[in-house]
Design an enzyme around this catalytic site. Structure first.
Site, PDB file in Angstrom:
ATOM      1  N   GLY A  82       5.632  -6.301  11.500  1.00 37.81           N
ATOM      2  CA  GLY A  82       6.251  -7.145  10.468  1.00 37.81           C
ATOM      3  C   GLY A  82       6.871  -8.388  11.090  1.00 37.81           C
ATOM      4  N   TYR A  93      10.296   2.207  -2.661  1.00 34.47           N
ATOM      5  CA  TYR A  93      10.762   1.667  -1.377  1.00 34.47           C
ATOM      6  C   TYR A  93      11.928   2.498  -0.842  1.00 34.47           C
ATOM      7  CZ  TYR A  93      13.398  -1.752   1.517  1.00 34.47           C
ATOM      8  OH  TYR A  93      14.122  -2.386   2.501  1.00 34.47           O
TER       9      TYR A  93
HETATM   10  C1  AKB Z   1      15.318  -5.249  -0.943  1.00 35.06           C
HETATM   11  O1  AKB Z   1      15.953  -5.880  -1.769  1.00 35.06           O
HETATM   12  O2  AKB Z   1      14.343  -4.586  -1.206  1.00 35.06           O
HETATM   13  C2  AKB Z   1      15.775  -5.333   0.485  1.00 35.06           C
HETATM   14  C3  AKB Z   1      16.739  -4.235   0.763  1.00 35.06           C
HETATM   15  C4  AKB Z   1      18.057  -4.248   0.144  1.00 35.06           C
HETATM   16  O3  AKB Z   1      16.443  -3.363   1.517  1.00 35.06           O
HETATM   17  N1  AKB Z   1      16.334  -6.607   0.749  1.00 35.06           N
END
Ligand code: AKB
Length: 343
Positions: free
Chosen positions: A14, A158
């Site tokens: 990355g 995520y």
């Molecule tokens: C996101 O917003 O996905 C990232 C994080 C807070 O990990 N910046």
């Protein structure tokens, strides 16, 4: 004299991302390290002179990992490649492949490398406040400074990926092949940080849900109106990019025996979106900043803590932010962003 067949170096995945830029520039400034930069896109021209090797390739590609295994002797991996929270919601399965299968591939590379050179490979992994999931705004208000073990019920792909990979790292570090005769433990020295939202003066974010803060700043500096996608009263932790990079490097250097956990909270300041607007409008008086919340992105940010407890990081490896809110905006962000867009 034996010729070193495999070139020694630290691997950064990355590399073209915001953290990648900050980390490569800092490592190059500190010197003494061969930087192997890897990204799915060709490495940015500005980074190339700072790196020993620049590789454009997909971490999901077995052949690429085999090539890395045969050409380089790697003692530290900074695995920064990830699909961030908002973008991941548009293609959850693809994000899962990059965020989880990609991480598994790098873990396998770390194990292979440690088998070859005989010492543990430090695996530096940026996790996130997205690993948290507070059920509602009331609970968020009452939660106070959230500790690492609390509210590990993320609501985004995520966040789930980051939390899972934290556990994956803990497994590789402490339990890998636990039933085998030759346990071969300790091949991976996994160290992870749950980063808050990061704000850089030199790069703009893409695909995250904490992006409203840097977007607001960079838009104001360019004289562009900005409609913020979260409510004014929203509060999550943030940090200036230089502190994030220092944290990664500091944890990498920390003596293994001082570390009591594999994932650490760190934080610097927690302004509300409204407070950020006030700072931005004081710095850029003509700035037009409005609030038109996107309810679904809003719900993601509402599930993230307003404040986190980073006492473990302060205790175990001496974490301390250099930039509090005042210094972050007035000594780092605003001066550099103003220069960046000055015509
Ligand atoms: C996101 O917003 O996905 C990232 C994080 C807070 O990990 N910046």
């Amino acid at each position: 004299m034996t010729t070193q067949i495999r070139k020694p170096g630290v691997l950064i995945t990355g590399a073209n991302g915001e953290m990648g830029h900050g980390l490569i520039e800092q490592l190059a400034k500190d010197g003494g390290k061969n930087i192997i930069a890897l990204d799915v896109r060709a490495i940015d021209d500005g980074l190339k002179p700072l790196c020993t090797a620049c590789i454009a390739g997909d971490i999901l590609e077995e052949r690429l990992l085999e090539r890395l295994q045969s050409e380089y002797e790697i003692h530290t991996i900074y695995h920064l490649a990830a699909v961030l929270s908002t973008r991941a919601e548009f293609t959850p399965e693809a994000a899962h492949r990059v965020n989880v299968d990609g991480t598994m591939h790098l873990m396998k590379l770390a194990i292979e490398q440690s088998r070859w050179h005989g010492s543990p490979v430090k695996f530096m992994f940026p996790s996130s406040i997205a690993a948290y999931g507070l059920p509602d705004r009331e609970t968020k208000k009452r939660a106070g400074k959230v500790k690492e073990e609390e509210w590990n019920t993320p609501r985004t792909m995520y966040g789930i990926n980051k939390l899972y990979c934290e556990h994956l790292g803990r497994y590789y570090a402490h339990h890998y092949r636990q039933l085998a005769a030759d346990t071969q433990r300790g091949g991976v020295d996994f160290r992870s940080i749950r980063f808050p939202g990061l704000i850089s003066a030199f790069t703009v974010p893409s695909g995250g849900t904490s992006d409203y803060a840097p977007e607001m700043l960079h838009a104001a500096a360019q004289g562009k109106p900005y409609a913020c996608f979260v409510r004014e009263d929203v509060r999550i932790p943030f940090m200036a990019m230089p502190d994030a990079i220092q944290a990664l490097l500091r944890l990498e250097l920390a003596p293994r025996e001082n570390l009591t956990r594999t994932a650490y909270n760190i934080t610097a300041f927690s302004p509300s979106a409204g407070e950020i607007r006030t700072i931005v409008q004081q710095a850029f008086p003509g700035a037009v900043v409005s609030f038109s919340p996107d309810d679904r992105r809003q719900a993601i940010v509402d599930s993230w803590p307003a404040e986190i407890d980073d006492s473990a990081a302060r205790h175990d490896w001496g974490w301390m932010p250099e930039f509090d809110q005042q210094r972050a905006f007035h000594e780092y962000l605003i001066p550099h962003i103003r220069t960046r867009y000055a015509t």
